[in-house]
Motif scaffolding. Structure first.
Motif, PDB file in Angstrom:
ATOM      1  N   GLU A  40      10.059   7.598  -7.765  1.00 48.89           N
ATOM      2  CA  GLU A  40       8.657   7.201  -7.852  1.00 48.89           C
ATOM      3  C   GLU A  40       7.965   7.396  -6.512  1.00 48.89           C
ATOM      4  O   GLU A  40       6.799   7.777  -6.453  1.00 48.89           O
ATOM      5  CB  GLU A  40       8.581   5.733  -8.285  1.00 48.89           C
ATOM      6  CG  GLU A  40       7.181   5.200  -8.485  1.00 48.89           C
ATOM      7  CD  GLU A  40       6.556   5.679  -9.795  1.00 48.89           C
ATOM      8  OE1 GLU A  40       5.381   5.343 -10.014  1.00 48.89           O
ATOM      9  OE2 GLU A  40       7.228   6.369 -10.584  1.00 48.89           O
ATOM     10  N   ALA A  41       8.685   7.133  -5.426  1.00 49.78           N
ATOM     11  CA  ALA A  41       8.134   7.309  -4.087  1.00 49.78           C
ATOM     12  C   ALA A  41       9.279   7.446  -3.091  1.00 49.78           C
ATOM     13  O   ALA A  41      10.383   6.939  -3.321  1.00 49.78           O
ATOM     14  CB  ALA A  41       7.233   6.133  -3.701  1.00 49.78           C
ATOM     15  N   THR A  42       8.994   8.128  -1.991  1.00 50.67           N
ATOM     16  CA  THR A  42       9.956   8.286  -0.898  1.00 50.67           C
ATOM     17  C   THR A  42       9.378   7.657   0.358  1.00 50.67           C
ATOM     18  O   THR A  42       8.312   8.062   0.830  1.00 50.67           O
ATOM     19  CB  THR A  42      10.265   9.767  -0.631  1.00 50.67           C
ATOM     20  OG1 THR A  42      10.861  10.346  -1.795  1.00 50.67           O
ATOM     21  CG2 THR A  42      11.221   9.918   0.542  1.00 50.67           C
ATOM     22  N   LEU A  43      10.060   6.632   0.873  1.00 52.05           N
ATOM     23  CA  LEU A  43       9.623   5.963   2.100  1.00 52.05           C
ATOM     24  C   LEU A  43      10.417   6.500   3.276  1.00 52.05           C
ATOM     25  O   LEU A  43      11.623   6.722   3.166  1.00 52.05           O
ATOM     26  CB  LEU A  43       9.811   4.445   1.994  1.00 52.05           C
ATOM     27  CG  LEU A  43       8.698   3.657   1.297  1.00 52.05           C
ATOM     28  CD1 LEU A  43       8.555   4.065  -0.159  1.00 52.05           C
ATOM     29  CD2 LEU A  43       8.961   2.158   1.409  1.00 52.05           C
ATOM     30  N   GLU A  44       9.722   6.689   4.400  1.00 47.05           N
ATOM     31  CA  GLU A  44      10.372   7.192   5.609  1.00 47.05           C
ATOM     32  C   GLU A  44       9.854   6.430   6.823  1.00 47.05           C
ATOM     33  O   GLU A  44       8.728   5.929   6.817  1.00 47.05           O
ATOM     34  CB  GLU A  44      10.118   8.688   5.783  1.00 47.05           C
ATOM     35  CG  GLU A  44      10.718   9.549   4.672  1.00 47.05           C
ATOM     36  CD  GLU A  44      10.427  11.026   4.871  1.00 47.05           C
ATOM     37  OE1 GLU A  44       9.407  11.336   5.512  1.00 47.05           O
ATOM     38  OE2 GLU A  44      11.220  11.859   4.399  1.00 47.05           O
ATOM     39  N   ILE A  45      10.688   6.362   7.847  1.00 50.40           N
ATOM     40  CA  ILE A  45      10.304   5.764   9.130  1.00 50.40           C
ATOM     41  C   ILE A  45      10.142   6.887  10.141  1.00 50.40           C
ATOM     42  O   ILE A  45      11.087   7.623  10.406  1.00 50.40           O
ATOM     43  CB  ILE A  45      11.354   4.748   9.613  1.00 50.40           C
ATOM     44  CG1 ILE A  45      11.394   3.547   8.656  1.00 50.40           C
ATOM     45  CG2 ILE A  45      11.053   4.281  11.035  1.00 50.40           C
ATOM     46  CD1 ILE A  45      12.404   2.494   9.040  1.00 50.40           C
TER      47      ILE A  45
ATOM     48  N   SER B  31       0.814  -1.221   0.000  1.00 53.95           N
ATOM     49  CA  SER B  31       0.000   0.000   0.000  1.00 53.95           C
ATOM     50  C   SER B  31       0.848   1.272   0.000  1.00 53.95           C
ATOM     51  O   SER B  31       0.339   2.358  -0.281  1.00 53.95           O
ATOM     52  CB  SER B  31      -0.936   0.014   1.214  1.00 53.95           C
ATOM     53  OG  SER B  31      -0.189   0.068   2.427  1.00 53.95           O
ATOM     54  N   LEU B  32       2.142   1.144   0.296  1.00 54.58           N
ATOM     55  CA  LEU B  32       3.028   2.303   0.350  1.00 54.58           C
ATOM     56  C   LEU B  32       3.661   2.621  -1.003  1.00 54.58           C
ATOM     57  O   LEU B  32       4.378   3.619  -1.122  1.00 54.58           O
ATOM     58  CB  LEU B  32       4.136   2.061   1.375  1.00 54.58           C
ATOM     59  CG  LEU B  32       3.678   1.899   2.833  1.00 54.58           C
ATOM     60  CD1 LEU B  32       4.834   1.406   3.691  1.00 54.58           C
ATOM     61  CD2 LEU B  32       3.121   3.204   3.375  1.00 54.58           C
ATOM     62  N   LEU B  33       3.410   1.788  -2.009  1.00 56.46           N
ATOM     63  CA  LEU B  33       4.041   1.964  -3.313  1.00 56.46           C
ATOM     64  C   LEU B  33       2.985   2.160  -4.388  1.00 56.46           C
ATOM     65  O   LEU B  33       1.990   1.430  -4.429  1.00 56.46           O
ATOM     66  CB  LEU B  33       4.903   0.750  -3.652  1.00 56.46           C
ATOM     67  CG  LEU B  33       6.038   0.434  -2.669  1.00 56.46           C
ATOM     68  CD1 LEU B  33       6.681  -0.901  -3.012  1.00 56.46           C
ATOM     69  CD2 LEU B  33       7.079   1.549  -2.672  1.00 56.46           C
TER      70      LEU B  33
ATOM     71  N   LEU C 153       7.030  -2.459  -7.078  1.00 57.19           N
ATOM     72  CA  LEU C 153       8.152  -1.701  -7.614  1.00 57.19           C
ATOM     73  C   LEU C 153       8.015  -1.583  -9.132  1.00 57.19           C
ATOM     74  O   LEU C 153       7.970  -2.597  -9.834  1.00 57.19           O
ATOM     75  CB  LEU C 153       9.474  -2.386  -7.250  1.00 57.19           C
ATOM     76  CG  LEU C 153       9.740  -2.550  -5.739  1.00 57.19           C
ATOM     77  CD1 LEU C 153      10.985  -3.406  -5.514  1.00 57.19           C
ATOM     78  CD2 LEU C 153       9.886  -1.195  -5.071  1.00 57.19           C
ATOM     79  N   ARG C 154       7.960  -0.353  -9.618  1.00 54.40           N
ATOM     80  CA  ARG C 154       7.731  -0.127 -11.040  1.00 54.40           C
ATOM     81  C   ARG C 154       9.055  -0.228 -11.812  1.00 54.40           C
ATOM     82  O   ARG C 154      10.001   0.514 -11.532  1.00 54.40           O
ATOM     83  CB  ARG C 154       7.101   1.246 -11.246  1.00 54.40           C
ATOM     84  CG  ARG C 154       6.553   1.474 -12.657  1.00 54.40           C
ATOM     85  CD  ARG C 154       5.918   2.849 -12.763  1.00 54.40           C
ATOM     86  NE  ARG C 154       4.841   3.029 -11.803  1.00 54.40           N
ATOM     87  CZ  ARG C 154       3.603   2.618 -12.013  1.00 54.40           C
ATOM     88  NH1 ARG C 154       3.298   2.004 -13.137  1.00 54.40           N
ATOM     89  NH2 ARG C 154       2.671   2.806 -11.099  1.00 54.40           N
ATOM     90  N   PRO C 155       9.157  -1.103 -12.816  1.00 50.78           N
ATOM     91  CA  PRO C 155      10.385  -1.208 -13.613  1.00 50.78           C
ATOM     92  C   PRO C 155      10.755   0.137 -14.237  1.00 50.78           C
ATOM     93  O   PRO C 155       9.906   0.848 -14.758  1.00 50.78           O
ATOM     94  CB  PRO C 155       9.999  -2.238 -14.683  1.00 50.78           C
ATOM     95  CG  PRO C 155       8.947  -3.075 -14.041  1.00 50.78           C
ATOM     96  CD  PRO C 155       8.159  -2.125 -13.198  1.00 50.78           C
TER      97      PRO C 155
ATOM     98  N   SER D  56       5.512   9.111   0.358  1.00 48.16           N
ATOM     99  CA  SER D  56       5.025  10.219  -0.449  1.00 48.16           C
ATOM    100  C   SER D  56       5.383   9.963  -1.911  1.00 48.16           C
ATOM    101  O   SER D  56       6.430   9.388  -2.213  1.00 48.16           O
ATOM    102  CB  SER D  56       5.639  11.543   0.019  1.00 48.16           C
ATOM    103  OG  SER D  56       7.063  11.488  -0.019  1.00 48.16           O
ATOM    104  N   SER D  57       4.503  10.377  -2.813  1.00 45.97           N
ATOM    105  CA  SER D  57       4.708  10.172  -4.237  1.00 45.97           C
ATOM    106  C   SER D  57       3.994  11.270  -5.012  1.00 45.97           C
ATOM    107  O   SER D  57       2.951  11.774  -4.573  1.00 45.97           O
ATOM    108  CB  SER D  57       4.169   8.797  -4.667  1.00 45.97           C
ATOM    109  OG  SER D  57       4.186   8.653  -6.083  1.00 45.97           O
TER     110      SER D  57
END
Length: 252
Positions: free
Chosen positions: A170-175, A50-52, A57-59, A200-201
């Motif tokens: 494409e997206a930025t993941l953070e903790i 759900s976070l992507l 993961l998009r090629p 965030s995307s």
């Protein structure tokens, strides 16, 4: 058949014309980005999907992830199990045992612990042959080199996971925080760690959030909703670099 004013003046059905315009714009965006917008994504663990954008993961795309070994391995687990070869560049402390326990297929994992000063060139070379590449930058980058790497990713259909900030992702993941469970009054056994993640995307109007156990009681990954409430030990509210996500000494 009665014609509308638009049809009478242009000879084009607006519904058909609208569909053609959408198709034209989609094709134009695909040429610019170098990949199909509806192309299948590489699957990831259900707890992270759900976070992507697109649920995987998009090629041809790059992703910015925090300096968390456990989260990185969790992202590599499902792709490797699904048959995708994965490469990890510039992470000498990444442990094979920890990777295996988090679900990574070691038979499809290539480690390049110390790429040296030319880490970006090494990463680009690895992306030529492996569909998923993770890297921890060890030096400054030049815009032209980043652009060439992005073009190579699109050309080869490879995915780049960068530990740290990276342009045009494409997206930025953070903790945003984490807490261990299982220790009470300074003694006991660590049973798992609950992690708060945000993503965030440019494809979303606002950030998405999720809570997962990383690792859970058996060393894997799971959505936190599947676990009962646990007495947690705060972990300073922010993720710190880890030597091994399953090693107590490295995490507390």
């Amino acid at each position: 058949m009665q014609l509308t004013a638009t049809q009478a003046s242009t000879g084009v059905d607006p519904e058909v014309g609208g569909a053609d315009e959408v198709t034209r714009l989609r094709a134009q965006m695909e040429r610019i980005q170098g990949r199909r917008l509806d192309a299948p994504v590489i699957p990831v663990h259900a707890a992270l999907a759900s976070l992507l954008p697109g649920g995987g993961l998009r090629p041809g795309a790059a992703y910015s992830v925090p300096r968390s070994t456990s989260l990185l391995l969790a992202l590599l687990a499902q792709p490797s199990q699904s048959g995708s070869w994965c490469g990890v560049v510039g992470m000498p402390r990444l442990g094979a045992e920890a990777a295996e326990r988090l679900g990574v297929d070691l038979s499809r994992l290539v480690l390049i612990p110390d790429p040296g000063a030319r880490w970006l060139a090494v990463t680009a070379t690895v992306a030529e042959v492996l569909p998923v590449v993770a890297v921890r930058p060890s030096g400054r980058t030049v815009d032209s080199e980043i652009a060439r790497l992005a073009a190579r990713l699109r050309d080869r259909g490879a995915v780049l996971l960068v530990q740290g900030r990276w342009p045009q992702v494409e997206a930025t993941l953070e903790i945003s925080g984490s807490a261990w469970s299982g220790v009470a009054r300074g003694h006991g056994y660590l049973a798992g760690r609950e992690v708060s993640l945000s993503s965030s995307s440019r494809r979303w109007p606002r950030a998405r959030r999720a809570r997962v156990m990383l690792p859970d009681a058996v060393g894997g990954v799971a959505r936190v909703e599947s676990f009962p409430a646990l007495a947690a030990v705060p972990d300073a509210g922010r993720e710190r670099p880890e030597r091994d996500p399953l090693a107590v000494k490295a995490a507390v």
